[in-house]
Design an enzyme around this catalytic site. Sequence first.
Site, PDB file in Angstrom:
ATOM      1  N   LYS A 165      35.020  32.522  49.516  1.00  0.00           N
ATOM      2  CA  LYS A 165      35.295  31.784  48.279  1.00  0.00           C
ATOM      3  C   LYS A 165      36.018  32.784  47.373  1.00  0.00           C
ATOM      4  O   LYS A 165      35.401  33.654  46.769  1.00  0.00           O
ATOM      5  CB  LYS A 165      33.981  31.329  47.631  1.00  0.00           C
ATOM      6  CG  LYS A 165      34.091  30.133  46.700  1.00  0.00           C
ATOM      7  CD  LYS A 165      35.013  30.323  45.515  1.00  0.00           C
ATOM      8  CE  LYS A 165      34.351  30.983  44.337  1.00  0.00           C
ATOM      9  NZ  LYS A 165      35.271  31.241  43.212  1.00  0.00           N
ATOM     10  N   GLU A 238      27.756  43.589  44.724  1.00  0.00           N
ATOM     11  CA  GLU A 238      28.645  44.657  44.237  1.00  0.00           C
ATOM     12  C   GLU A 238      29.035  44.272  42.824  1.00  0.00           C
ATOM     13  O   GLU A 238      29.937  43.445  42.629  1.00  0.00           O
ATOM     14  CB  GLU A 238      29.901  44.731  45.114  1.00  0.00           C
ATOM     15  CG  GLU A 238      29.682  45.277  46.486  1.00  0.00           C
ATOM     16  CD  GLU A 238      29.415  46.763  46.464  1.00  0.00           C
ATOM     17  OE1 GLU A 238      29.906  47.455  45.562  1.00  0.00           O
ATOM     18  OE2 GLU A 238      28.689  47.220  47.347  1.00  0.00           O
ATOM     19  N   CYS A 272      36.360  48.024  39.072  1.00  0.00           N
ATOM     20  CA  CYS A 272      34.954  48.364  38.828  1.00  0.00           C
ATOM     21  C   CYS A 272      34.779  49.878  38.812  1.00  0.00           C
ATOM     22  O   CYS A 272      33.787  50.378  38.307  1.00  0.00           O
ATOM     23  CB  CYS A 272      34.084  47.740  39.905  1.00  0.00           C
ATOM     24  SG  CYS A 272      34.618  48.169  41.561  1.00  0.00           S
ATOM     25  N   GLU A 368      31.399  46.883  29.841  1.00  0.00           N
ATOM     26  CA  GLU A 368      32.568  46.981  30.716  1.00  0.00           C
ATOM     27  C   GLU A 368      33.792  46.463  29.943  1.00  0.00           C
ATOM     28  O   GLU A 368      33.766  45.337  29.438  1.00  0.00           O
ATOM     29  CB  GLU A 368      32.323  46.108  31.951  1.00  0.00           C
ATOM     30  CG  GLU A 368      32.826  46.706  33.206  1.00  0.00           C
ATOM     31  CD  GLU A 368      32.595  45.824  34.428  1.00  0.00           C
ATOM     32  OE1 GLU A 368      32.874  46.299  35.515  1.00  0.00           O
ATOM     33  OE2 GLU A 368      32.159  44.664  34.291  1.00  0.00           O
TER      34      GLU A 368
HETATM   35  P1  NDP Z   1      32.691  36.947  38.217  1.00  0.00           P
HETATM   36  O1  NDP Z   1      31.282  37.385  38.323  1.00  0.00           O
HETATM   37  O2  NDP Z   1      33.075  36.082  37.074  1.00  0.00           O
HETATM   38  O3  NDP Z   1      33.138  36.123  39.536  1.00  0.00           O
HETATM   39  C1  NDP Z   1      33.027  36.666  40.823  1.00  0.00           C
HETATM   40  C2  NDP Z   1      33.107  35.537  41.831  1.00  0.00           C
HETATM   41  O4  NDP Z   1      31.928  34.724  41.729  1.00  0.00           O
HETATM   42  C3  NDP Z   1      34.272  34.573  41.580  1.00  0.00           C
HETATM   43  O5  NDP Z   1      34.768  34.125  42.817  1.00  0.00           O
HETATM   44  C4  NDP Z   1      33.609  33.465  40.807  1.00  0.00           C
HETATM   45  O6  NDP Z   1      34.318  32.264  40.861  1.00  0.00           O
HETATM   46  C5  NDP Z   1      32.292  33.355  41.541  1.00  0.00           C
HETATM   47  N1  NDP Z   1      31.229  32.698  40.788  1.00  0.00           N
HETATM   48  C6  NDP Z   1      31.146  32.458  39.449  1.00  0.00           C
HETATM   49  N2  NDP Z   1      29.972  31.860  39.148  1.00  0.00           N
HETATM   50  C7  NDP Z   1      29.305  31.715  40.313  1.00  0.00           C
HETATM   51  C8  NDP Z   1      28.028  31.165  40.655  1.00  0.00           C
HETATM   52  N3  NDP Z   1      27.208  30.663  39.751  1.00  0.00           N
HETATM   53  N4  NDP Z   1      27.667  31.203  41.965  1.00  0.00           N
HETATM   54  C9  NDP Z   1      28.476  31.723  42.905  1.00  0.00           C
HETATM   55  N5  NDP Z   1      29.685  32.251  42.641  1.00  0.00           N
HETATM   56  C10 NDP Z   1      30.091  32.249  41.361  1.00  0.00           C
HETATM   57  O7  NDP Z   1      33.564  38.264  38.277  1.00  0.00           O
HETATM   58  P2  NDP Z   1      35.122  38.416  38.043  1.00  0.00           P
HETATM   59  O8  NDP Z   1      35.868  37.602  39.032  1.00  0.00           O
HETATM   60  O9  NDP Z   1      35.417  38.230  36.601  1.00  0.00           O
HETATM   61  O10 NDP Z   1      35.327  39.960  38.461  1.00  0.00           O
HETATM   62  C11 NDP Z   1      35.109  41.002  37.594  1.00  0.00           C
HETATM   63  C12 NDP Z   1      33.778  41.661  37.857  1.00  0.00           C
HETATM   64  O11 NDP Z   1      33.690  42.102  39.200  1.00  0.00           O
HETATM   65  C13 NDP Z   1      33.589  42.903  37.010  1.00  0.00           C
HETATM   66  O12 NDP Z   1      32.307  42.948  36.453  1.00  0.00           O
HETATM   67  C14 NDP Z   1      33.739  44.033  38.021  1.00  0.00           C
HETATM   68  O13 NDP Z   1      33.104  45.223  37.646  1.00  0.00           O
HETATM   69  C15 NDP Z   1      33.163  43.411  39.238  1.00  0.00           C
HETATM   70  N6  NDP Z   1      33.631  44.134  40.420  1.00  0.00           N
HETATM   71  C16 NDP Z   1      32.756  44.902  41.126  1.00  0.00           C
HETATM   72  C17 NDP Z   1      33.192  45.637  42.213  1.00  0.00           C
HETATM   73  C18 NDP Z   1      32.230  46.460  43.036  1.00  0.00           C
HETATM   74  O14 NDP Z   1      32.617  46.865  44.131  1.00  0.00           O
HETATM   75  N7  NDP Z   1      31.031  46.745  42.583  1.00  0.00           N
HETATM   76  C19 NDP Z   1      34.599  45.640  42.617  1.00  0.00           C
HETATM   77  C20 NDP Z   1      35.430  44.803  41.789  1.00  0.00           C
HETATM   78  C21 NDP Z   1      34.957  44.075  40.742  1.00  0.00           C
HETATM   79  P3  NDP Z   1      35.421  31.979  39.729  1.00  0.00           P
HETATM   80  O15 NDP Z   1      36.406  33.078  39.757  1.00  0.00           O
HETATM   81  O16 NDP Z   1      36.008  30.723  40.160  1.00  0.00           O
HETATM   82  O17 NDP Z   1      34.671  31.916  38.427  1.00  0.00           O
END
Ligand code: NDP
Length: 506
Positions: A165, A238, A272, A368
């Site tokens: 997804k 992550e 991140c 962040e």
């Molecule tokens: P989000 O948490 O908003 O979204 C991550 C994914 O989860 C998206 O595909 C999102 O869909 C989906 N999602 C949202 N709500 C739900 C739910 N209730 N149940 C299941 N899936 C859901 O993160 P971002 O996309 O904004 O990414 C940024 C974040 O990712 C930052 O905090 C960053 O630090 C973290 N990150 C961590 C990394 C690591 O390796 N630790 C690496 C890279 C980023 P949709 O986009 O459609 O809302």
Amino acid sequence: MNERIAPSLLECVAPATSQVIGHVKIASPDEVRSAVERARAAQRGWGALPVATRVERLLAFREKLLEARDELAEALTTECGKPRQEALVTEVAPLAALIGHYGIHAADVLAPRTIPLRLLKHRRSRVHYEPRGVIGIISPWNFPLLIPFGDAFTALFAGNAVVIKPSEHAPLIALKVKELWDASGHDPDLLQIVPGRGDTGQALIESGVQKIVFTGGVETGRRVAASCGRALVECVLELGGKAPALVCEDANLELAARAITFAGFLNAGQACISVERVLAHEAIHDRLVERIVHHAQRLRLGGPEGIWDVGPLIFPQQLETVERLVNDAIERGATVRCGGKRAERTGDFFEPTVLTGCEPDMPVVQEEIFGPVVPILRVRDDEHALQIANSLPLGLNAYVFSKNPDRAQRLAARLEVGSVVINDVVTDYGSPEVPFGGVKNSGYGRVHGTEALRAMSSVKHVSSDRMPAVSALWYPYGERSEETVRRLVGSLFSRRTLLGRVLDRL
Ligand code: NDP
């Protein structure tokens, strides 16, 4: 999101131009379930193949990815605004390296292991790494090629099928890779994409997958973990980071300044592992600031045409968050050394910004930022730096700059994070050989390395007989046997007895 488009479609917007570049159909919960069922059927054949055959096929697909590298870089540039060179270096190359790494090591890592037993010498124990089934991957928009497909290939090497997804903000690149996969003769059901928003992610968790690998924000991570708990599905989380860069007074300052500039502004700060806090020893603070500002001022904003260093933020809300944190820091007394505001041009651009005079209690130092902003704090000594570095609930990764390897290692040992890079930046996520992941609110579980490949497997222990034996511990119990057991328990496991000491050495 444009409210005029059909609710079943995602509208894809190029952040550098604010132009609509496509529409993608959202997978309904029924479609997600059906994708998982088809993946499960495809997995049976794939999981039954010898690892060496899976390796051959996945290495062959890597060639297709590499042949399409310009197209992939262009797609990443259009959809996310990152410079083409950056798309190649931070997405295509590490993904190809990851496939190559597991291509070399998967057979060894997944081979059954014999485990010697200290007491039960008449038994032979073997651990087998079997495919789990279908792995669900929920991924963010910031590295929409490397993150989901890095996890997907790890799962495929281990014999699983995958359903991804992708982020609603960057689904096109995932669909492009899927096109390449299908065109390369692989079973289309083995690797599937279900575009959508959060509810599509929820549907994936509830659709009967065997494991979820989630990368995203902390609050979404909590919801994902709760849903996985309800469905009794294991998950890797992550989550966010707030990487500190500790710069000691004995550091190579030019190296530190250039590294911090790179990791602060890479992907417009939307990583991140971005440097989000510089903790500069007071003896070198001013010189370090001068060098970071020197490099930051030379960064060119741009895209999608020509050559540029820093692209736009992914969408307008992200720009608003960055602007809010920077303005708040200025109101609280921080000094803008360069940048500090939206760029005057079309698209969601923020100028590369360096802030000094930052304090540990400022939101720009605690939250962040996920934007091209480097806040710098002055610290008295290593203890002070460690105290600030460890004061946040996030613990993904950290950087240390010092010419003294012992001192750097001592600092690394005391940093509350999942990985520390000394005298360099971002080489942790970029190295497929090493496990990557966080502690505290940055999540749990690891991607990459031997750890992740084994964790994509179901661990089965098989105990077989080396020689037939009736156990003296079986029925019937009696007074004599109880006394023997009592004595044995006291001596077998104690270092005070000869028997115990001998057993400890076996
Ligand atoms: P989000 O948490 O908003 O979204 C991550 C994914 O989860 C998206 O595909 C999102 O869909 C989906 N999602 C949202 N709500 C739900 C739910 N209730 N149940 C299941 N899936 C859901 O993160 P971002 O996309 O904004 O990414 C940024 C974040 O990712 C930052 O905090 C960053 O630090 C973290 N990150 C961590 C990394 C690591 O390796 N630790 C690496 C890279 C980023 P949709 O986009 O459609 O809302």
